[in-house]
Design an enzyme around this catalytic site. Structure first.
Site, PDB file in Angstrom:
ATOM      1  N   ASP A 165       0.459   5.162  -3.682  1.00 50.85           N
ATOM      2  CA  ASP A 165      -0.968   4.983  -3.410  1.00 50.85           C
ATOM      3  C   ASP A 165      -1.560   6.343  -3.087  1.00 50.85           C
ATOM      4  OD1 ASP A 165      -3.407   3.365  -2.747  1.00 50.85           O
ATOM      5  OD2 ASP A 165      -3.064   4.252  -0.772  1.00 50.85           O
ATOM      6  N   GLU A 249      -1.617   3.453  -9.464  1.00 51.70           N
ATOM      7  CA  GLU A 249      -2.873   2.779  -9.767  1.00 51.70           C
ATOM      8  C   GLU A 249      -3.527   3.371 -11.013  1.00 51.70           C
ATOM      9  OE1 GLU A 249      -5.111   1.446  -5.814  1.00 51.70           O
ATOM     10  OE2 GLU A 249      -4.406   3.502  -5.696  1.00 51.70           O
ATOM     11  N   ASP A 329      -2.606   2.465   3.736  1.00 51.50           N
ATOM     12  CA  ASP A 329      -2.082   3.069   2.509  1.00 51.50           C
ATOM     13  C   ASP A 329      -0.671   2.590   2.194  1.00 51.50           C
ATOM     14  OD1 ASP A 329      -4.445   4.466   2.271  1.00 51.50           O
ATOM     15  OD2 ASP A 329      -3.693   6.245   3.305  1.00 51.50           O
TER      16      ASP A 329
END
Length: 353
Positions: A165, A249, A329
Site C-alpha cells: 500500500d 493497487e 495502511d
C-alpha cells in the site's frame, strides 16, 4: 552533436508541415513510406542533412509516424487528442541510431558523421547492442542510451507473497508490517530550487547570464529526478528479490493529482515510477505481479471484511465488528494482498486471525 540535433529538428518540423499541408490543401494523408521517399529531395533542399547518418533521418520519419498513430489511438478512445506540434529549440532533444552507424570501443563511442566521443560508462554492456540514442538534457549535458538484446535468466522461485500500500506518510507499507520511509526528495530540494528559480527570473531574457542560471535550476531538477529513480530502483529490487507474488493497487495517478491539494506530495512520491520498475523487474525475474482495484481497500476490515467509512485523517483501523486493530495502511496492504492473490489464483492464504 548540437548541429546534428538542429538538423534533426528541422527535418521533423518539415515533415510535420508536409503532413498538415497535404491534408488541408490536397485532402491526402501522407504515410510513413511516402515521407521516406521525400528524404532525397529534402537533402537537396537542406545540404546539412548530408552530415547526418541516413538511418537517423529515417528514424525521424518513424518518430513522427508514431506520433500520428498515437493521435488516432487517442481520438478513437475518446481521449484528449494532443495533435503533434512543431518543435522549438528546447523541445527537441534527442536523435537515435536505430540499427547501425555506432560502436563502443573501451570508453569511447564512435558515431557515424560525428566521430569518436569519450563516454562515462555507468554499467557494463550486456548482450547485443541494438540501438543508440543520444539525448541532451536541460542542463546541457548529453546522455547516451544503448538498448541491448539480452538473454533473461529467471531468478530462483520464491514462495512468499506480499501486498503493498503506497502512501504519503510512508512511501509504502507492506502487508507483513514493514514500512518504507518516504524520502520526499522534492521537499528537501525545494528551498534550493526556489532560490535558483528566483535568480533565473531576475536574469535578462536572451542573456548568457540567464542561460547560466537556467542550467543551475535544471541541474537541481535533474538531481531530484535521479534521486527518485535511484530510490525506486533499489526498493523495487529488494521486493523482487524476496517475494514471488507481489500485489499493488492499480492507481490512476493522473486523476488523483488533478485539482488535489496533495498533488505535489503525490508527484514527489513517484508511485507510478515505482510500479513501472516493479512491473518490468517482475517480468525479468519470473515473478507474478497482481494489480488490485483500490476501491474500499482502506475501508474494509482485512479480517472480517466489514466495511466502515473512514476520513483521510483517520490513520488507525479499529473494526467495530471483530475488534481487529491495525494502522490504516497496514490494513489496506493486507486487503491488497488478499485481492491480488485471488486475481492471480496463487498460493492459498493462511486463515485470518
Amino acid at each position: 552533436m548540437q548541429k546534428q540535433l538542429d538538423g534533426c529538428r528541422w527535418l521533423y518540423n518539415e515533415l510535420l508541415e508536409q503532413r498538415i499541408l497535404s491534408h488541408e490543401e490536397l485532402d491526402v494523408s501522407l504515410s510513413k513510406y511516402h515521407q521516406l521517399m521525400f528524404l532525397p529531395e529534402l537533402k537537396r533542399e537542406n545540404p546539412d542533412l548530408d552530415q547526418i547518418h541516413s538511418q537517423v533521418l529515417q528514424n525521424i520519419v518513424d518518430r513522427l509516424d508514431k506520433a500520428f498513430q498515437s493521435l488516432f489511438r487517442r481520438l478513437k478512445a475518446g481521449e484528449k487528442p494532443g495533435f503533434p506540434r512543431f518543435r522549438g529549440f528546447h523541445r527537441y532533444n534527442s536523435f537515435c541510431y536505430p540499427q547501425s552507424g555506432f560502436s563502443v570501443v573501451d570508453t569511447r563511442l564512435k558515431l557515424s558523421k560525428i566521430g569518436s566521443v569519450r563516454i562515462k560508462m555507468h554499467r557494463q554492456i550486456e548482450g547485443k547492442i541494438k540501438t543508440c540514442t543520444l539525448r541532451k538534457n536541460a542542463s546541457g549535458d548529453w546522455d547516451v542510451s544503448l538498448s541491448c538484446e539480452v538473454e533473461i535468466e529467471p531468478s530462483a522461485p520464491k514462495q512468499e507473497a506480499i501486498g503493498i500500500d503506497v502512501g504519503l506518510e510512508h512511501f509504502a507499507v507492506l502487508s507483513n508490517g514493514q514500512e518504507i520511509p518516504n524520502p520526499r526528495f522534492f521537499r528537501k530540494g525545494e528551498k534550493a530550487l526556489a532560490i535558483a528559480q528566483r535568480r533565473l527570473a531576475k536574469a535578462e531574457k536572451g542573456s548568457k547570464e540567464r542561460q547560466k542560471k537556467g542550467k543551475a535550476a535544471a541541474k537541481i531538477h535533474e538531481k531530484i529526478r535521479n534521486q527518485r529513480k535511484d530510490f525506486c530502483h533499489k526498493e523495487s529490487k529488494k521486493i523482487i528479490d524476496q517475494y514471488q507474488y507481489i500485489c499493488v493497487e492499480d492507481l490512476n495517478i493522473k486523476k488523483m493529482v488533478e485539482g488535489s491539494h496533495l498533488a505535489k506530495s503525490i508527484t514527489d512520491a513517484s508511485w507510478n515510477q515505482f510500479r513501472q520498475f516493479l512491473t518490468y523487474k517482475a517480468a525479468e525475474a519470473g515473478r507474478k505481479l497482481g494489480l488490485v482495484n483500490p476501491a474500499y481497500t482502506t475501508q474494509d476490515c482485512s479480517q472480517c471484511k466489514y466495511r466502515e467509512a473512514k476520513k483521510l485523517s483517520e490513520r488507525e483501523h479499529s473494526c467495530s465488528q471483530c475488534g481487529y486493530k491495525a494502522t490504516r495502511d497496514l490494513n489496506a496492504a493486507q486487503n491488497i494482498l488478499a485481492l491480488g492473490l485471488d486475481g492471480l489464483e496463487a498460493i492459498p492464504r493462511s486463515p485470518r486471525l
